[in-house]
Design a protein around this motif. Sequence first.
Motif, PDB file in Angstrom:
ATOM      1  N   ALA A  83       0.853  -1.187   0.000  1.00 57.92           N
ATOM      2  CA  ALA A  83       0.000   0.000   0.000  1.00 57.92           C
ATOM      3  C   ALA A  83       0.890   1.238   0.000  1.00 57.92           C
ATOM      4  O   ALA A  83       1.902   1.283   0.709  1.00 57.92           O
ATOM      5  CB  ALA A  83      -0.917   0.006   1.220  1.00 57.92           C
ATOM      6  N   GLY A  84       0.526   2.217  -0.783  1.00 58.00           N
ATOM      7  CA  GLY A  84       1.246   3.483  -0.818  1.00 58.00           C
ATOM      8  C   GLY A  84       0.459   4.562  -0.100  1.00 58.00           C
ATOM      9  O   GLY A  84      -0.759   4.671  -0.292  1.00 58.00           O
ATOM     10  N   HIS A  85       1.128   5.340   0.729  1.00 57.38           N
ATOM     11  CA  HIS A  85       0.490   6.409   1.477  1.00 57.38           C
ATOM     12  C   HIS A  85       1.062   7.761   1.065  1.00 57.38           C
ATOM     13  O   HIS A  85       2.133   7.847   0.469  1.00 57.38           O
ATOM     14  CB  HIS A  85       0.674   6.202   2.983  1.00 57.38           C
ATOM     15  CG  HIS A  85      -0.197   5.120   3.548  1.00 57.38           C
ATOM     16  ND1 HIS A  85      -0.542   5.058   4.874  1.00 57.38           N
ATOM     17  CD2 HIS A  85      -0.805   4.041   2.967  1.00 57.38           C
ATOM     18  CE1 HIS A  85      -1.307   4.004   5.095  1.00 57.38           C
ATOM     19  NE2 HIS A  85      -1.469   3.368   3.943  1.00 57.38           N
ATOM     20  N   TYR A 123       5.862   5.039   2.176  1.00 56.30           N
ATOM     21  CA  TYR A 123       5.656   6.485   2.182  1.00 56.30           C
ATOM     22  C   TYR A 123       6.726   7.119   1.296  1.00 56.30           C
ATOM     23  O   TYR A 123       7.820   6.569   1.159  1.00 56.30           O
ATOM     24  CB  TYR A 123       5.778   7.044   3.593  1.00 56.30           C
ATOM     25  CG  TYR A 123       4.733   6.555   4.562  1.00 56.30           C
ATOM     26  CD1 TYR A 123       3.622   7.337   4.870  1.00 56.30           C
ATOM     27  CD2 TYR A 123       4.858   5.319   5.198  1.00 56.30           C
ATOM     28  CE1 TYR A 123       2.662   6.910   5.778  1.00 56.30           C
ATOM     29  CE2 TYR A 123       3.905   4.871   6.100  1.00 56.30           C
ATOM     30  CZ  TYR A 123       2.811   5.667   6.388  1.00 56.30           C
ATOM     31  OH  TYR A 123       1.858   5.227   7.278  1.00 56.30           O
ATOM     32  N   PRO A 124       6.453   8.277   0.725  1.00 52.84           N
ATOM     33  CA  PRO A 124       7.482   8.913  -0.109  1.00 52.84           C
ATOM     34  C   PRO A 124       8.754   9.222   0.668  1.00 52.84           C
ATOM     35  O   PRO A 124       9.865   8.982   0.192  1.00 52.84           O
ATOM     36  CB  PRO A 124       6.820  10.206  -0.595  1.00 52.84           C
ATOM     37  CG  PRO A 124       5.353   9.955  -0.439  1.00 52.84           C
ATOM     38  CD  PRO A 124       5.207   9.045   0.737  1.00 52.84           C
ATOM     39  N   TYR A 135       8.836  11.581  13.697  1.00 48.73           N
ATOM     40  CA  TYR A 135       8.946  11.145  12.310  1.00 48.73           C
ATOM     41  C   TYR A 135       9.898   9.950  12.232  1.00 48.73           C
ATOM     42  O   TYR A 135      10.950   9.935  12.875  1.00 48.73           O
ATOM     43  CB  TYR A 135       9.434  12.291  11.431  1.00 48.73           C
ATOM     44  CG  TYR A 135       8.344  13.273  11.085  1.00 48.73           C
ATOM     45  CD1 TYR A 135       7.562  13.088   9.941  1.00 48.73           C
ATOM     46  CD2 TYR A 135       8.081  14.370  11.905  1.00 48.73           C
ATOM     47  CE1 TYR A 135       6.545  13.979   9.623  1.00 48.73           C
ATOM     48  CE2 TYR A 135       7.059  15.269  11.596  1.00 48.73           C
ATOM     49  CZ  TYR A 135       6.295  15.058  10.456  1.00 48.73           C
ATOM     50  OH  TYR A 135       5.284  15.932  10.148  1.00 48.73           O
ATOM     51  N   LEU A 136       9.516   8.966  11.442  1.00 48.33           N
ATOM     52  CA  LEU A 136      10.280   7.732  11.318  1.00 48.33           C
ATOM     53  C   LEU A 136      10.639   7.453   9.865  1.00 48.33           C
ATOM     54  O   LEU A 136       9.939   7.887   8.945  1.00 48.33           O
ATOM     55  CB  LEU A 136       9.464   6.546  11.856  1.00 48.33           C
ATOM     56  CG  LEU A 136       8.922   6.639  13.280  1.00 48.33           C
ATOM     57  CD1 LEU A 136       8.056   5.417  13.582  1.00 48.33           C
ATOM     58  CD2 LEU A 136      10.049   6.760  14.280  1.00 48.33           C
ATOM     59  N   PHE A 148       7.983   1.687   5.333  1.00 48.81           N
ATOM     60  CA  PHE A 148       9.255   2.258   4.895  1.00 48.81           C
ATOM     61  C   PHE A 148       9.044   3.657   4.328  1.00 48.81           C
ATOM     62  O   PHE A 148       8.027   3.933   3.689  1.00 48.81           O
ATOM     63  CB  PHE A 148       9.887   1.426   3.762  1.00 48.81           C
ATOM     64  CG  PHE A 148      10.295   0.035   4.140  1.00 48.81           C
ATOM     65  CD1 PHE A 148      11.448  -0.196   4.867  1.00 48.81           C
ATOM     66  CD2 PHE A 148       9.537  -1.053   3.737  1.00 48.81           C
ATOM     67  CE1 PHE A 148      11.841  -1.488   5.196  1.00 48.81           C
ATOM     68  CE2 PHE A 148       9.921  -2.340   4.053  1.00 48.81           C
ATOM     69  CZ  PHE A 148      11.068  -2.557   4.789  1.00 48.81           C
ATOM     70  N   SER A 149      10.031   4.509   4.518  1.00 52.21           N
ATOM     71  CA  SER A 149      10.195   5.690   3.686  1.00 52.21           C
ATOM     72  C   SER A 149      10.868   5.206   2.415  1.00 52.21           C
ATOM     73  O   SER A 149      11.984   4.682   2.464  1.00 52.21           O
ATOM     74  CB  SER A 149      11.073   6.729   4.395  1.00 52.21           C
ATOM     75  OG  SER A 149      11.706   7.575   3.450  1.00 52.21           O
ATOM     76  N   TRP A 150      10.206   5.342   1.270  1.00 52.40           N
ATOM     77  CA  TRP A 150      10.768   4.838   0.021  1.00 52.40           C
ATOM     78  C   TRP A 150      12.093   5.525  -0.304  1.00 52.40           C
ATOM     79  O   TRP A 150      13.034   4.895  -0.783  1.00 52.40           O
ATOM     80  CB  TRP A 150       9.771   5.011  -1.108  1.00 52.40           C
ATOM     81  CG  TRP A 150      10.275   4.597  -2.454  1.00 52.40           C
ATOM     82  CD1 TRP A 150      10.373   5.350  -3.574  1.00 52.40           C
ATOM     83  CD2 TRP A 150      10.769   3.298  -2.826  1.00 52.40           C
ATOM     84  NE1 TRP A 150      10.891   4.629  -4.626  1.00 52.40           N
ATOM     85  CE2 TRP A 150      11.149   3.350  -4.190  1.00 52.40           C
ATOM     86  CE3 TRP A 150      10.934   2.095  -2.138  1.00 52.40           C
ATOM     87  CZ2 TRP A 150      11.669   2.265  -4.877  1.00 52.40           C
ATOM     88  CZ3 TRP A 150      11.471   1.017  -2.820  1.00 52.40           C
ATOM     89  CH2 TRP A 150      11.830   1.092  -4.165  1.00 52.40           C
TER      90      TRP A 150
END
Length: 273
Positions: A83-85, A123-124, A135-136, A148-150
């Motif tokens: 899933a993309g957020h 996440y972007p 923030y992670l 993950f942060s992409w």
Amino acid sequence: MWIPILCSITIILYGGRWYGWVKFGITGNYNDRYNVRRKHRDDQSAIETLLHEKYRYYRNLSPKAKNKFLARLCKVLEQSEFAGHHGLEITDEMKVCVLFSKIQLTFGLRRFHFKRFKKFILYPESFYSRYFESYLKGLTSGAGFVSFSWHDFQEGYLVHNDKFNLGLHEMAHALRLELQHTEYPGWKTIYLNGKMDQKALEEMKLAERDVPNILREYAFTSKEEFFSVCVEYFFEVPELLKAHKPEIFDTLSGMLNQNPMHIHSDYSLSAEM
């Protein structure tokens, strides 16, 4: 003539689960061993091109090991949800890259799929966690998903020896939780006998006394983070970890059943093919 008959008897007696074993014995193709669907087999040429371009770990593998790696990745791909957020659109390349880190971590193990962690959220960039109120870059939840942060995930593989790899870090968290809550014979032996946690406590005490350490400070925040950071060093700078922390290196090597320094033998524990 006898081979088709044997296969038919095996299917009747044991079902499709054993058919892959029998067919693999004939073809030597790991896609048969893991019963990979035709759709994903057809995609493997493009996937292999991507992996060869992006990942040094994959390039070092022999043709047979590459076949095994690809088959495992495609099998896990069949079972995974993405899933993309925050407006991030998930692509096939993103899925392959995320699962690459999972297969890399478990490549020496018989079981390479996790029962609990089949959902991945991207996440972007860094994302805000209400639970941690900060923030992670990554998060592995006991509820059964990995975030993950992409941007930071990709950064982890751009330089193969900078000691930072978000993908491996979070997959190590997932593996730790999997070992604690899932009965997989043989997986728990080295980890749950306390070796890694004991080393974590020893290293934390050294850090409290300001003793210089090759591991970054984040490793000493908890036993969980210690394990994940050590996994990063294990794959990114194995020579450094082996030279300065041989017990940690040997424990991880035994647990994961691979040695990242043995690049000419498919990372097997033995340096010989």
